[in-house]
Scaffold this active site. Sequence first.
Site, PDB file in Angstrom:
ATOM      1  N   CYS A 113       0.837  -1.205   0.000  1.00 28.97           N
ATOM      2  CA  CYS A 113       0.000   0.000   0.000  1.00 28.97           C
ATOM      3  C   CYS A 113       0.872   1.255   0.000  1.00 28.97           C
ATOM      4  O   CYS A 113       1.500   1.567  -1.009  1.00 28.97           O
ATOM      5  CB  CYS A 113      -0.978  -0.036   1.158  1.00 28.97           C
ATOM      6  SG  CYS A 113      -2.329   1.169   0.974  1.00 28.97           S
ATOM      7  N   HIS A 222      -3.553  -5.216   0.563  1.00 35.79           N
ATOM      8  CA  HIS A 222      -3.003  -5.552   1.878  1.00 35.79           C
ATOM      9  C   HIS A 222      -2.953  -7.064   2.082  1.00 35.79           C
ATOM     10  O   HIS A 222      -3.867  -7.650   2.679  1.00 35.79           O
ATOM     11  CB  HIS A 222      -3.841  -4.899   2.983  1.00 35.79           C
ATOM     12  CG  HIS A 222      -3.551  -3.450   3.172  1.00 35.79           C
ATOM     13  ND1 HIS A 222      -2.596  -2.975   4.040  1.00 35.79           N
ATOM     14  CD2 HIS A 222      -4.082  -2.361   2.564  1.00 35.79           C
ATOM     15  CE1 HIS A 222      -2.548  -1.657   3.979  1.00 35.79           C
ATOM     16  NE2 HIS A 222      -3.441  -1.254   3.089  1.00 35.79           N
ATOM     17  N   GLU A 224      -1.294  -8.634   4.191  1.00 38.46           N
ATOM     18  CA  GLU A 224      -1.156  -8.968   5.612  1.00 38.46           C
ATOM     19  C   GLU A 224      -2.500  -9.014   6.327  1.00 38.46           C
ATOM     20  O   GLU A 224      -2.590  -9.476   7.479  1.00 38.46           O
ATOM     21  CB  GLU A 224      -0.228  -7.972   6.305  1.00 38.46           C
ATOM     22  CG  GLU A 224      -0.871  -6.689   6.803  1.00 38.46           C
ATOM     23  CD  GLU A 224      -1.225  -5.683   5.708  1.00 38.46           C
ATOM     24  OE1 GLU A 224      -1.751  -4.605   6.033  1.00 38.46           O
ATOM     25  OE2 GLU A 224      -0.976  -5.980   4.524  1.00 38.46           O
TER      26      GLU A 224
END
Length: 253
Positions: A113, A222, A224
């Site tokens: 990001c 994202h 994660e």
Amino acid sequence: MRTSSARPRIGVTSRFRQTIRSHSVHEGYVEQVTRAGGLPLVIPCTGADGDLCTSYLSLLDGLLLTGGEDMDPAYCRGTDRQPGYAYHPRRDAFETRLAGSALDAGIPTLGICRGAQVLHAVTGNPLIGHIPDVNGGRVAHRTSLTETSRHSVTLVEGSKVARAYGERTLKVTSYHHQGLGEQTPGGIRWRVTARADDSLAEAIEREDDAEGDAWAVGVLWHPELPADDGPADGGGERPDPLIAAFVAAAGAA
């Protein structure tokens, strides 16, 4: 010196929360790096001290640039300060220097990001200041200032992201309103390897030159975060495939 059996050391950048005077990082980054076999080392958000950047990088096998605040226009092109958005010039100064040094040194690097935007900006390329101004709302890259969105991206066949996921299309978790502008001539070149349905770039990979360059990828989604409404750290025991590929590249470097 890291031994062949040791976990690759992955530097994970942090943000500085002024209100509580604290360096912090989302647990998902740490959990995913650990699951992928890496040793996460959180890097405090210091000033743009060249000696500190060199010292940090000397300890690392790979660098993970995390998400966070908008980039300040002083450190990127194509944007203006907008009311209601947070900026952190100290972080911009530090991370642009850290990222530039990592690219120069050939250290495997993954930008997520904001991290992808840092990679794009530090190599002389402009950002898109506010995606709804250019895509007409065709794809919601985030739902609100506090809510992520889910949308599809199309991956370029043979790219690092496509090889990692083994798919041509992917549903991703997204939370950004700045984007990657058109690349300008000169310097390090990036190949766009994923696009959203509004045609905007969602992933970039460093182009190899005649000598070959180190692993460097930026994604605006994202990896994660969970792919659904699961636990905040991604859930389960398997790492995200892209983060796993990054950690493997750091281990092989």
